[in-house]
Design an enzyme around this catalytic site. Structure first.
Site, PDB file in Angstrom:
ATOM      1  N   HIS A 221       0.944  -1.068   0.002  1.00 32.98           N
ATOM      2  CA  HIS A 221      -0.003   0.106   0.090  1.00 32.98           C
ATOM      3  C   HIS A 221       0.881   1.349   0.035  1.00 32.98           C
ATOM      4  O   HIS A 221       1.743   1.455  -0.886  1.00 32.98           O
ATOM      5  CB  HIS A 221      -0.794  -0.152   1.274  1.00 32.98           C
ATOM      6  N   HIS A 260      -2.206  -2.143  -9.704  1.00 32.71           N
ATOM      7  CA  HIS A 260      -3.165  -1.609  -8.992  1.00 32.71           C
ATOM      8  C   HIS A 260      -4.180  -2.450  -8.801  1.00 32.71           C
ATOM      9  O   HIS A 260      -4.537  -3.358  -9.577  1.00 32.71           O
ATOM     10  CB  HIS A 260      -3.842  -0.293  -9.240  1.00 32.71           C
ATOM     11  N   ASP A 311       2.333   5.716  -6.659  1.00 28.47           N
ATOM     12  CA  ASP A 311       3.712   5.961  -5.890  1.00 28.47           C
ATOM     13  C   ASP A 311       4.961   6.041  -6.540  1.00 28.47           C
ATOM     14  O   ASP A 311       5.877   6.442  -6.213  1.00 28.47           O
ATOM     15  CB  ASP A 311       3.654   4.629  -4.837  1.00 28.47           C
TER      16      ASP A 311
END
Ligand SMILES: CC(=O)SCCNC(=O)CCNC(=O)[C@H](O)C(C)(C)COP(=O)(O)OP(=O)(O)OC[C@H]1O[C@@H](n2cnc3c(N)ncnc32)[C@H](O)[C@@H]1OP(=O)(O)O
Ligand SMILES: O=C([O-])CC(=O)C(=O)O
Length: 374
Positions: A221, A260, A311
């Site tokens: 995450h 994802h 990210d």
């Protein structure tokens, strides 16, 4: 953009509740907050407008924004006993554990006694989280006790000032603003769902956020931005990155910052932060990390049809601004606290305790064997 056939383990594709806060993979660029497209917010808004939107339901007027920002500014100071706690956390602690403890301690000192106090508690967390992480970091790494009550106009600039002991450039403050907007909210992701489960027991808001911080910490995450940085930093050129990545894929390694749970072809936040990373690379004269990152993106798409999530380019962008890698995920917390707490309030407003069922896979019923017979 979203695979309608999502299903299987990890509750994938199952509707676990309702929200008016966010859509992921449905309209516009694929991500909206209260109906506003992320690309428009990232281009035009201040993070504080987004934070206000999530906690109050509508964008602020100019007067409301001034008042809100003044309130946040006044809430940046740390209580003495929180400073003492932070000073006692070792230098080699994980900064996400520092955030978790900082939030939990704040809940002891400034308890949410009644749900009517939620917005005050939320504003305090938005204002104080940069102070918590920077106070601990500067004390344990630089041996100084910093003054956290700064005059900076924004949460992002406040963070950079505390970290670097000087006000950030306009570009750096702008990138922090965009980054905080991009990370603010994302529907029923793992950490938000944690917060909602906690809220569904009618627990207090600091408990909900403390649990969410612990969930965000993991490398699948929020922790992925730090793991992505460790990886790109280990490559000295784009060609070397390609060779190494091919080997990692061959070994079936997981490549952090890619893929994802919901998006299938792209993460709309990537194109935005990638553009800013490119700008920062030019500003700081980088000719390795950004080209390495771009090559990783090309290889992962070519080989696996895996795309960068929010990210991946955050790693280089933060690095170019002189932010230590270990503080990357705490920045995510400074932003996502706005989304988490909006979900807590939404859950409370239409609550039933979240309590799913499980398929039992254990042994058939059997009788207890006395210990001397085992
Ligand atoms: C802000 C955020 O939290 S964004 C997410 C940040 N996390 C990361 O970047 C960690 C790396 N990525 C991952 O681990 C995953 O893509 C997750 C956790 C984000 C999503 O997990 P899932 O929903 O299970 O992924 P998904 O179903 O799309 O996976 C399909 C296949 O691609 C593989 N895959 C997915 N992501 C990656 C990756 N980053 N590297 C290598 N392989 C991957 C999976 O292993 C799976 O293969 P399998 O069918 O042989 O097991
Ligand atoms: O939605 C998810 O699963 C993870 C994510 O991108 C986020 O929380 O920003």
């Amino acid at each position: 953009m979203v695979d309608k056939a999502l299903g299987g383990a990890g509750l994938r594709g199952q509707v676990a509740g309702q929200t008016a806060l966010c859509t992921v993979g449905q309209t516009g660029s694929g991500l909206t907050y209260c109906g506003y497209d992320i690309s428009e917010l990232a281009e035009k808004a201040q993070f504080e407008e987004v934070s206000f939107l999530l906690s109050r339901g509508e964008l602020p007027t100019s007067n409301e924004l001034s008042e809100y920002k003044a309130k946040l500014k006044s809430l940046r100071g740390l209580p003495e006993s929180l400073k003492t706690v932070l000073e006692n956390i070792p230098k080699d602690a994980h900064p996400m554990d520092v955030m978790r403890t900082g939030c939990s301690m704040l809940g002891n000192l400034e308890m949410e006694n009644d749900f009517s106090e939620a917005n005050d508690a939320i504003d305090r967390m938005v204002a104080i989280f940069p102070s918590i992480i920077c106070y601990w970091y500067r004390f344990t790494h630089d041996g100084v006790r910093i003054e956290t009550q700064t005059d900076d106009d924004s949460v992002g600039a406040h963070f950079l000032t505390l970290l670097h002991d000087k006000a950030p450039s306009e570009l750096f403050a702008q990138v922090m603003n965009v980054s905080l907007i991009l990370y603010a909210e994302h529907e029923f992701n793992a950490s938000t769902f944690t917060g909602r489960v906690c809220a569904s027991t009618l627990s207090d808001i600091h408990s909900c956020v403390t649990g969410a911080i612990g969930t965000l910490r993991g490398p699948l995450h929020g922790g992925a931005n730090e793991a992505a940085m460790d990886m790109i930093e280990s490559f000295s050129s784009a060609d070397q990155a390609e060779d190494a990545l091919m080997g990692m894929l061959e070994r079936k390694d997981k490549i952090m910052g890619f893929g994802h749970a919901i998006y299938r072809e792209s993460d709309p936040r990537n194109v935005i932060i990638k553009k800013w990373s490119e700008k920062l690379a030019a500003e700081v004269g980088d000719d390795v990390l950004y080209p390495v990152s771009v090559r990783c993106e090309e290889v992962m798409w070519r080989e696996k049809k895996l795309f960068c999530n929010a990210d991946f380019f955050h790693a280089s962008a933060y690095h170019f601004m002189g932010i230590p890698t270990k503080l990357f995920t705490p920045i995510f917390v400074m932003s996502r606290v706005t989304g988490w707490t909006a979900h807590v309030k939404e859950q409370r407003a239409n609550n039933r305790i979240i309590r799913p069922s499980a398929d039992y896979t254990g042994p058939d019923a059997r009788s207890y064997t006395p210990i001397e017979s085992r």
